[in-house]
Design a protein around this motif. Structure first.
Motif, mmCIF file in Angstrom:
data_model
loop_
_atom_site.group_PDB
_atom_site.id
_atom_site.type_symbol
_atom_site.label_atom_id
_atom_site.label_comp_id
_atom_site.label_asym_id
_atom_site.label_seq_id
_atom_site.Cartn_x
_atom_site.Cartn_y
_atom_site.Cartn_z
ATOM 1 N N GLU A 6 41.496 11.753 58.155
ATOM 2 C CA GLU A 6 40.958 10.951 57.123
ATOM 3 C C GLU A 6 41.769 9.700 56.643
ATOM 4 O OE1 GLU A 6 42.081 15.642 56.068
ATOM 5 O OE2 GLU A 6 43.303 13.882 56.991
ATOM 6 N N TRP A 36 35.168 20.204 54.906
ATOM 7 C CA TRP A 36 35.522 18.998 53.648
ATOM 8 C C TRP A 36 36.175 19.945 52.518
ATOM 9 C CZ3 TRP A 36 37.332 14.223 54.001
ATOM 10 C CH2 TRP A 36 36.771 12.891 55.318
ATOM 11 N N GLY A 38 39.054 19.517 48.721
ATOM 12 C CA GLY A 38 39.271 19.068 48.108
ATOM 13 C C GLY A 38 40.419 19.610 47.059
ATOM 14 N N ARG A 45 43.073 25.098 47.114
ATOM 15 C CA ARG A 45 42.590 23.704 48.135
ATOM 16 C C ARG A 45 40.691 24.576 47.985
ATOM 17 N NH1 ARG A 45 44.583 22.262 53.529
ATOM 18 N NH2 ARG A 45 46.824 21.458 52.136
ATOM 19 N N VAL A 48 33.940 21.539 49.733
ATOM 20 C CA VAL A 48 33.472 21.709 49.364
ATOM 21 C C VAL A 48 32.094 21.057 50.138
ATOM 22 C CG1 VAL A 48 32.528 18.254 48.719
ATOM 23 C CG2 VAL A 48 34.534 19.161 48.626
ATOM 24 N N SER A 83 30.667 10.510 48.278
ATOM 25 C CA SER A 83 31.413 10.854 47.172
ATOM 26 C C SER A 83 30.302 9.851 46.206
ATOM 27 C CB SER A 83 31.984 11.410 47.206
ATOM 28 O OG SER A 83 33.182 10.233 47.185
ATOM 29 N N ASP A 90 37.399 14.697 39.542
ATOM 30 C CA ASP A 90 37.421 14.672 40.884
ATOM 31 C C ASP A 90 38.268 13.897 41.875
ATOM 32 O OD1 ASP A 90 33.833 13.149 40.713
ATOM 33 O OD2 ASP A 90 34.172 15.591 41.784
ATOM 34 N N TYR A 94 41.615 15.374 49.962
ATOM 35 C CA TYR A 94 40.796 15.560 50.336
ATOM 36 C C TYR A 94 40.501 15.515 51.483
ATOM 37 C CZ TYR A 94 37.134 14.974 46.098
ATOM 38 O OH TYR A 94 37.492 15.261 44.836
ATOM 39 N N TYR A 95 40.733 17.094 52.203
ATOM 40 C CA TYR A 95 40.718 17.157 53.879
ATOM 41 C C TYR A 95 40.117 17.256 54.528
ATOM 42 C CZ TYR A 95 45.578 18.189 51.434
ATOM 43 O OH TYR A 95 46.747 18.399 50.994
ATOM 44 N N CYS A 96 40.159 17.123 55.733
ATOM 45 C CA CYS A 96 38.827 17.697 56.870
ATOM 46 C C CYS A 96 39.583 18.854 57.530
ATOM 47 C CB CYS A 96 38.089 16.145 57.713
ATOM 48 S SG CYS A 96 39.143 15.805 58.534
#
Length: 126
Positions: A6, A36, A38, A45, A48, A83, A90, A94-96
């Motif tokens: 990321e 995704w 957050g 976790r 999204v 975003s 927020d 953030y992870y994918c």
């Protein structure tokens, strides 16, 4: 070797925008479902979105959060999370993640995904 990386996080003022990227190596994103997530400080976790690059279908975990948009670029083997109108709520890492066995996108949790990136920090503050 399967790897997700990321990028694009940072410090942004309330009302600002960021575009996060998730680039894959070792496999083709189009073959899997890409999520995704957050994770805010002290929180679990949270999903999204889920993006199926192969058929360009998207599932948003919270449609009311219309400020987040997911897209993909097959040629770059990259998925994005745009975003907008960010708020301090927020703020999160953030992870994918990639799911290798799910046939389509839906309301999946972290345990449904097989590979994760290292995360990118997004901080929304004035």
């Amino acid at each position: 070797q399967v790897q997700l990386v990321e990028s694009g996080g940072g410090l942004v003022q309330p009302g600002g925008s960021l575009r996060l990227s998730c680039t894959a190596s070792g496999f083709t994103l189009a073959d899997y479902r890409i999520g995704w997530f957050g994770q805010a400080p002290g929180q679990e976790r949270e999903a999204v979105s889920c993006f199926s690059v192969g058929d360009n279908s998207i599932y948003y975990a919270n449609p009311l959060k219309g400020r987040f948009t997911t897209s993909g670029d097959r040629a770059k083997n990259t998925v994005y999370l745009q975003s907008n109108n960010l708020t301090p709520e927020d703020t999160a890492v953030y992870y994918c993640a990639a799911a290798t066995t799910l046939p389509f996108c839906s309301d999946y949790g972290p345990n449904d995904y097989d590979y994760w990136g290292q995360g990118t920090q997004v901080t929304v503050s004035s």
